[in-house]
Design a protein around this motif. Structure first.
Motif, mmCIF file in Angstrom:
data_model
loop_
_atom_site.group_PDB
_atom_site.id
_atom_site.type_symbol
_atom_site.label_atom_id
_atom_site.label_comp_id
_atom_site.label_asym_id
_atom_site.label_seq_id
_atom_site.Cartn_x
_atom_site.Cartn_y
_atom_site.Cartn_z
ATOM 1 N N SER A 10 0.839 -1.190 0.000
ATOM 2 C CA SER A 10 0.000 0.000 0.000
ATOM 3 C C SER A 10 0.883 1.252 0.000
ATOM 4 O O SER A 10 2.097 1.169 -0.078
ATOM 5 C CB SER A 10 -0.923 -0.015 1.213
ATOM 6 N N LYS A 11 0.246 2.387 0.143
ATOM 7 C CA LYS A 11 0.918 3.684 0.079
ATOM 8 C C LYS A 11 1.961 3.850 1.186
ATOM 9 O O LYS A 11 1.715 3.523 2.344
ATOM 10 C CB LYS A 11 -0.142 4.779 0.204
ATOM 11 N N ALA A 23 14.313 3.700 6.314
ATOM 12 C CA ALA A 23 13.115 2.982 6.725
ATOM 13 C C ALA A 23 11.918 3.619 6.047
ATOM 14 O O ALA A 23 11.874 4.830 5.853
ATOM 15 C CB ALA A 23 12.949 3.065 8.238
ATOM 16 N N THR A 24 10.947 2.786 5.691
ATOM 17 C CA THR A 24 9.683 3.268 5.151
ATOM 18 C C THR A 24 8.554 2.683 5.981
ATOM 19 O O THR A 24 8.599 1.527 6.380
ATOM 20 C CB THR A 24 9.499 2.871 3.672
ATOM 21 N N GLY A 25 7.546 3.495 6.243
ATOM 22 C CA GLY A 25 6.348 3.042 6.940
ATOM 23 C C GLY A 25 5.163 3.266 6.024
ATOM 24 O O GLY A 25 5.096 4.275 5.316
ATOM 25 N N LEU A 47 9.393 -5.140 9.615
ATOM 26 C CA LEU A 47 8.890 -5.112 10.984
ATOM 27 C C LEU A 47 7.367 -5.044 10.951
ATOM 28 O O LEU A 47 6.799 -4.169 10.301
ATOM 29 C CB LEU A 47 9.449 -3.894 11.721
ATOM 30 N N VAL A 48 6.730 -5.965 11.651
ATOM 31 C CA VAL A 48 5.273 -6.012 11.694
ATOM 32 C C VAL A 48 4.850 -6.125 13.149
ATOM 33 O O VAL A 48 5.281 -7.029 13.854
ATOM 34 C CB VAL A 48 4.731 -7.224 10.905
ATOM 35 N N GLY A 49 4.022 -5.181 13.592
ATOM 36 C CA GLY A 49 3.597 -5.231 14.983
ATOM 37 C C GLY A 49 2.186 -4.734 15.198
ATOM 38 O O GLY A 49 1.645 -4.814 16.270
ATOM 39 N N GLY A 50 1.582 -4.220 14.157
ATOM 40 C CA GLY A 50 0.222 -3.714 14.278
ATOM 41 C C GLY A 50 -0.456 -3.741 12.924
ATOM 42 O O GLY A 50 0.178 -4.008 11.903
ATOM 43 N N SER A 51 -1.746 -3.460 12.923
ATOM 44 C CA SER A 51 -2.493 -3.499 11.670
ATOM 45 C C SER A 51 -2.827 -2.116 11.130
ATOM 46 O O SER A 51 -3.252 -1.988 9.985
ATOM 47 C CB SER A 51 -3.786 -4.290 11.868
ATOM 48 N N LYS A 52 -2.658 -1.090 11.928
ATOM 49 C CA LYS A 52 -2.973 0.273 11.489
ATOM 50 C C LYS A 52 -1.812 0.869 10.693
ATOM 51 O O LYS A 52 -0.655 0.498 10.881
ATOM 52 C CB LYS A 52 -3.269 1.164 12.697
ATOM 53 N N PRO A 53 -2.110 1.826 9.822
ATOM 54 C CA PRO A 53 -1.055 2.467 9.025
ATOM 55 C C PRO A 53 0.023 3.122 9.885
ATOM 56 O O PRO A 53 -0.257 3.674 10.950
ATOM 57 C CB PRO A 53 -1.820 3.526 8.229
ATOM 58 N N ILE A 54 1.263 3.047 9.414
ATOM 59 C CA ILE A 54 2.404 3.696 10.056
ATOM 60 C C ILE A 54 2.525 5.102 9.453
ATOM 61 O O ILE A 54 2.612 5.248 8.237
ATOM 62 C CB ILE A 54 3.713 2.906 9.808
ATOM 63 N N ASP A 55 2.517 6.121 10.321
ATOM 64 C CA ASP A 55 2.591 7.505 9.852
ATOM 65 C C ASP A 55 3.907 8.192 10.160
ATOM 66 O O ASP A 55 4.160 9.288 9.672
ATOM 67 C CB ASP A 55 1.442 8.322 10.465
#
Length: 103
Positions: A10-11, A23-25, A47-55
């Motif tokens: 995704s974006k 790093a990209t989120g 790195l995966v630790g949550g389901s919400k978008p990284i801002d």
């Protein structure tokens, strides 16, 4: 244009560069770690630790490369501190009630 790098589904919402590592989120809730001089154009870590978008993402400063950290902020209002060598969450702070858009 030097190269294009693809990994997120995704974006991309944020990026942080520190020396030859960046790093990209993204909206897929993932953080990808890249080496700028890496020729195969794939992330060296995910790195995966949550389901919400990284801002927001930011590298810790003054750390030994083997003990490097990164902080991430997400739309869930959660701030996470990551150990990059272990690819694990060191601490989670969930005090915000809105998106963390900068660190």
């Amino acid at each position: 244009k030097h190269a294009e790098f693809f990994a997120h589904n995704s974006k991309i919402n944020c990026a942080c560069i520190d020396n030859l590592v960046y790093a990209t989120g993204a909206s897929d809730g993932r953080i990808h770690i890249w080496k700028i001089i890496h020729n195969d154009q794939k992330p060296i870590k995910a790195l995966v630790g949550g389901s919400k978008p990284i801002d927001s993402v930011k590298f810790g400063s003054g750390f030994d490369t083997k003990k490097r950290t990164i902080a991430s902020g997400s739309r869930s209002g959660t701030l996470r501190l990551w150990d990059l060598a272990k690819e694990k969450i060191m601490a989670t702070f969930a005090e915000h009630r809105a998106s963390i858009s900068c660190i």
